[in-house]
Every structure is written in structure tokens, then in C-alpha cells.
Design a protein around this motif. Sequence first.
Motif, short mmCIF file in Angstrom:
data_model
loop_
_atom_site.label_atom_id
_atom_site.label_comp_id
_atom_site.label_asym_id
_atom_site.label_seq_id
_atom_site.Cartn_x
_atom_site.Cartn_y
_atom_site.Cartn_z
N ARG A 240 57.39 57.97 53.76
CA ARG A 240 58.37 58.94 53.50
C ARG A 240 59.37 58.87 52.21
O ARG A 240 59.58 57.98 52.05
N LEU A 241 59.23 59.95 51.54
CA LEU A 241 60.18 59.73 50.19
C LEU A 241 60.93 61.01 50.13
O LEU A 241 60.68 61.96 50.56
N SER A 242 62.31 61.05 49.54
CA SER A 242 62.99 61.83 49.31
C SER A 242 63.72 62.13 47.55
O SER A 242 65.02 61.47 47.58
N PRO A 243 62.90 62.39 46.96
CA PRO A 243 63.19 62.55 45.62
C PRO A 243 64.54 62.92 45.27
O PRO A 243 65.29 62.58 44.09
N TRP A 244 65.04 63.90 45.72
CA TRP A 244 66.33 64.65 45.38
C TRP A 244 67.58 64.60 46.33
O TRP A 244 68.43 65.13 46.19
N ALA A 245 67.37 63.50 47.43
CA ALA A 245 68.54 63.36 48.46
C ALA A 245 69.58 62.68 47.62
O ALA A 245 69.68 61.72 47.24
N LYS A 246 70.80 63.30 48.30
CA LYS A 246 72.13 62.63 47.94
C LYS A 246 72.82 62.23 48.91
O LYS A 246 73.84 61.58 48.91
N PHE A 247 72.03 62.27 50.09
CA PHE A 247 72.46 61.75 51.34
C PHE A 247 72.87 60.16 51.36
O PHE A 247 72.28 59.65 50.54
N VAL B 217 60.67 65.01 51.55
CA VAL B 217 61.94 65.68 52.03
C VAL B 217 62.17 66.74 50.95
O VAL B 217 62.37 66.46 49.82
N GLU B 218 62.27 67.89 51.43
CA GLU B 218 62.59 69.09 50.44
C GLU B 218 64.16 69.19 49.82
O GLU B 218 64.83 68.75 50.87
N PRO B 219 64.29 69.66 48.69
CA PRO B 219 65.71 69.50 48.28
C PRO B 219 66.53 70.54 49.08
O PRO B 219 67.71 70.87 48.65
N ARG B 220 66.01 71.29 49.91
CA ARG B 220 66.75 72.45 50.71
C ARG B 220 67.46 71.90 51.86
O ARG B 220 68.57 72.47 52.46
N VAL B 221 67.33 70.42 51.88
CA VAL B 221 68.15 69.69 53.17
C VAL B 221 68.68 68.44 52.35
O VAL B 221 68.31 67.72 51.70
N GLN B 222 69.88 68.02 53.00
CA GLN B 222 70.22 66.61 52.81
C GLN B 222 70.40 66.14 54.34
O GLN B 222 71.45 66.37 55.20
N ALA B 223 69.74 65.28 54.76
CA ALA B 223 69.52 64.78 56.19
C ALA B 223 69.34 66.12 56.88
O ALA B 223 68.46 66.88 56.74
N SER B 224 70.24 66.00 57.79
CA SER B 224 70.33 67.24 58.97
C SER B 224 70.95 68.37 58.47
O SER B 224 71.53 69.38 59.31
N HIS B 225 71.41 68.43 57.38
CA HIS B 225 72.28 69.72 56.74
C HIS B 225 71.53 70.55 55.73
O HIS B 225 70.91 70.06 54.70
N ASP B 226 71.43 71.74 55.88
CA ASP B 226 71.19 72.60 54.64
C ASP B 226 71.86 72.47 53.46
O ASP B 226 72.96 72.27 53.51
N VAL B 227 71.24 72.74 52.32
CA VAL B 227 71.97 72.76 51.13
C VAL B 227 71.81 74.26 50.47
O VAL B 227 70.67 74.85 50.63
N ALA B 228 72.99 74.88 50.43
CA ALA B 228 72.92 76.45 49.92
C ALA B 228 71.98 76.47 48.46
O ALA B 228 71.97 75.45 47.90
N LYS B 229 71.54 77.58 48.42
CA LYS B 229 70.48 77.97 47.61
C LYS B 229 70.96 77.54 46.22
O LYS B 229 70.22 76.86 45.28
#
Length: 408
Positions: free
Chosen positions: A237-244, A283-295
Motif C-alpha cells: 500500500r502506497l499513499s503518494p499524496w498523503a500529508k497525514f 490511497v487517493e488524494p481525496r482523503v487524508q486517512a479517515s478525513h475527506d479533503v475538500a475538492k
Amino acid sequence: MTVPKPLKDTKLFKPIKVGKYELDHRIVFAPTTRYRAQDDHTPSDLEYQYYGDRSQYPGSLITTEATFTSAQAGGEANVPGIFTEKHVEGWKKINDKIHANKSFSAIQLWYQGRVADPKILKQEGLDYVAPSPVYYTEESKQAAKESGNPLRALTEEEIYDIIHVQYPKAARNALAAGFDYVEVHSAHGYMLDQFLQPSTNQRSDKYGGSVENRARIVLEIIDELIPIVGADRLAIRLSPWAKFQNMLAEEDTVHPITTFSYVLHELQKRADAGNKLAYVSLVEPRVQASHDVAKDKQVGDNSFASYIWKGTFIRAGSYTYDAPEFETLLKDIDDDRTLVGFSRYYISNPDLVKRLRDGLELTPYERATFYNFDNWGYNTWNNYGEDKKFDKEKESTIFPKEISKVST
């Protein structure tokens, strides 16, 4: 929530071969940390029911919550592990239930690194370690100071042990426990992601500096596990865009596409040589862990990965945001090698697969119950059409215990 449109006639419900096994549909229960294991990290009776309920639709793939690879990988309460015989026995009972439902399981092997609790590690006689001594918050630095367990960089000898002892033992234990797949957690700011990204990896040895060095531990773990697990049962599992957890993502000194393209190229090289992993989970950039990211705050796009990795993807991240039409989901699964992961709505809808298939209303989740330790908001959700009543006061007094022989 708006009643979703039925998806039974879409590609979502077309069978797909994922590594060694064929799944009946393309909905995956994504890994979801819940803190319902016993105090010694043995899977509990609560987890037995939880995973059993969510595997009720045959041919489903259930990914466990992140599971500690070793004692040193830990540093958090009531998270399951896979490093003792008791852990193996507990997971085996859960896997027997999942398999009785004719579904499949993947364990997600987890290593905390700098985001572990230094106090818990100290209590267990363990050092607080990471690729480099870069604290992720001032609070974590203060906690380390107060517990007398300062963050330090792993030695090369310790890295060798992680690669050649800890992960292999965890993988063998996972197979003994009956898991169908083994997924290496290299996302969301945990240990392996900390090695990948320059802001958290300031090493000057062969595990730091260049992208090749920063990715070395991840690829060496994969190479170590392939002959143990079999490439067709191994995943990452990879998350290229996560700032979590204060990862810098695109603000780092090296762009994420540079780092993660290299990792995917290396995985594809192994696939071309006959060792194709079962899947890559993104992991898609629409989320940061369990939180949605505003568009308007979303940064990044995982489309680059499809040009490099030719195998199967599991994509996860707020696939319900454009319900009832599910345009993003339908677009992504148009790529015949893609599955989609759900977590939050799989929590509150144990029969999520059926609801998506038939277009049945989804029960909203309750974020406040995600990271508690009791049964309220855990096994207190109904299948569609059920009307079981749960008493919050009573369920809040039910805590994890051993899976009884009667349960199995």
C-alpha cells in the motif's frame, strides 16, 4: 445520504482475478484502524464478529486493520499483532469465519516508527526508533522527553533485522493464521513511508539520500517476502499524496511522483521477471486517512501509476462522495484491473456489498466511535432491513476479550 443507484449491472460486480485468487466482485474492505484487540494485541471476540459480518457476501476481499509486524513495530494500545502464537491463533479463528463465508482475507503488516507512543514503547522495554530522529509533532517530542525515550535513528543492523527477521516471521505467522494475502503497509506516514520521503529520511548511509536508497528497505522487504508468501499473494500500500501525520508530500524536496514512480518501476521489473504482486493499493488524494479533503484543497493525481504498474490496483478514498451516480468509481473500474476500497461506509454498513449491488440506502457512519475501545459503534450496526436495538450504555461497557471456542 441519497439512495445510491444499483450497481449490480456494472463492472463492479464482474469477477476479477487478484493474484492467486478470483474475487466475485471489485469492492474491498479497506484497512481501517479500530483499537478493538486485546491488551496483548491478540485479536478479540469483537473483531471476530466484526470481520465475520463484513465478509458475509461471498467472494469479498477483507483487508485487516493495520497489524503490528513485531513488538518493536508497535507502540499503540489495543492494535492487533501477528508476532506471537496467541496472535496467530486469534487470527486463525477470524480467518476460518471469513473463509466459511467464502470470502478472502489480507493482513496489513504495520510498523509505526516515529508515530509510535514513546511511553508505551518504554513500558515494553523498547526504544523509540525511526529512519531519522525527526519528530512528527512538538507533542511527540515532549512525550519522548517525559518518558525518557528519545527518538533515535535505526542502525543498519536493526534495519537488517526488520527486513530479514521481523517481516519474514510476521509473513510466516500470517500464512499459519490462514490469510490469503499479505499487504505491506508503506503509506500514511508510518515507518516504511518515513523511509521513502526525504522530510523524514535524513540518513546518509545506503538507506538514505537518493530515491534508490530511500526505497531500498521497502524493496528489500518485498524481495524477502516473495519466496515466503508467493508474489501472487503479496501486496503493498502506497499513499503518494498523503500529508497525514505531518508528511510533506508535494512540499518535500523531492516530488512524490519521482519517488513513487521509482518504486512502481521496480515492482514492475519484478513482475516482468515472473514475480508480479497480487496488487498495489493506492490511497487517493481525496482523503487524508479517515478525513475527506475538500475538492479545492486536493493536490496530486495517481494517474501516473497506471502508466508504470501493469498489474492490479486497489484504489481507496471517498468513493461515496459523488453518490448516487458514483461517477468516479465507475470511471476507475473501467480500467479492468482496478478494485475499489471502502472503509467508513463499510463500518456502518456490514452488508455494504449488497447495498451497493441493489441500490439500498447507506447508513451514515459515526466518526466519534472510530477510535474507541468498546463495542458501541463497532458491532452495533444493522444489515439492511434489520431492526436490532442496541443500548449505548450497555455496549459501552463491552470490551475486547478472548475469542471463545463456542464462537468458532
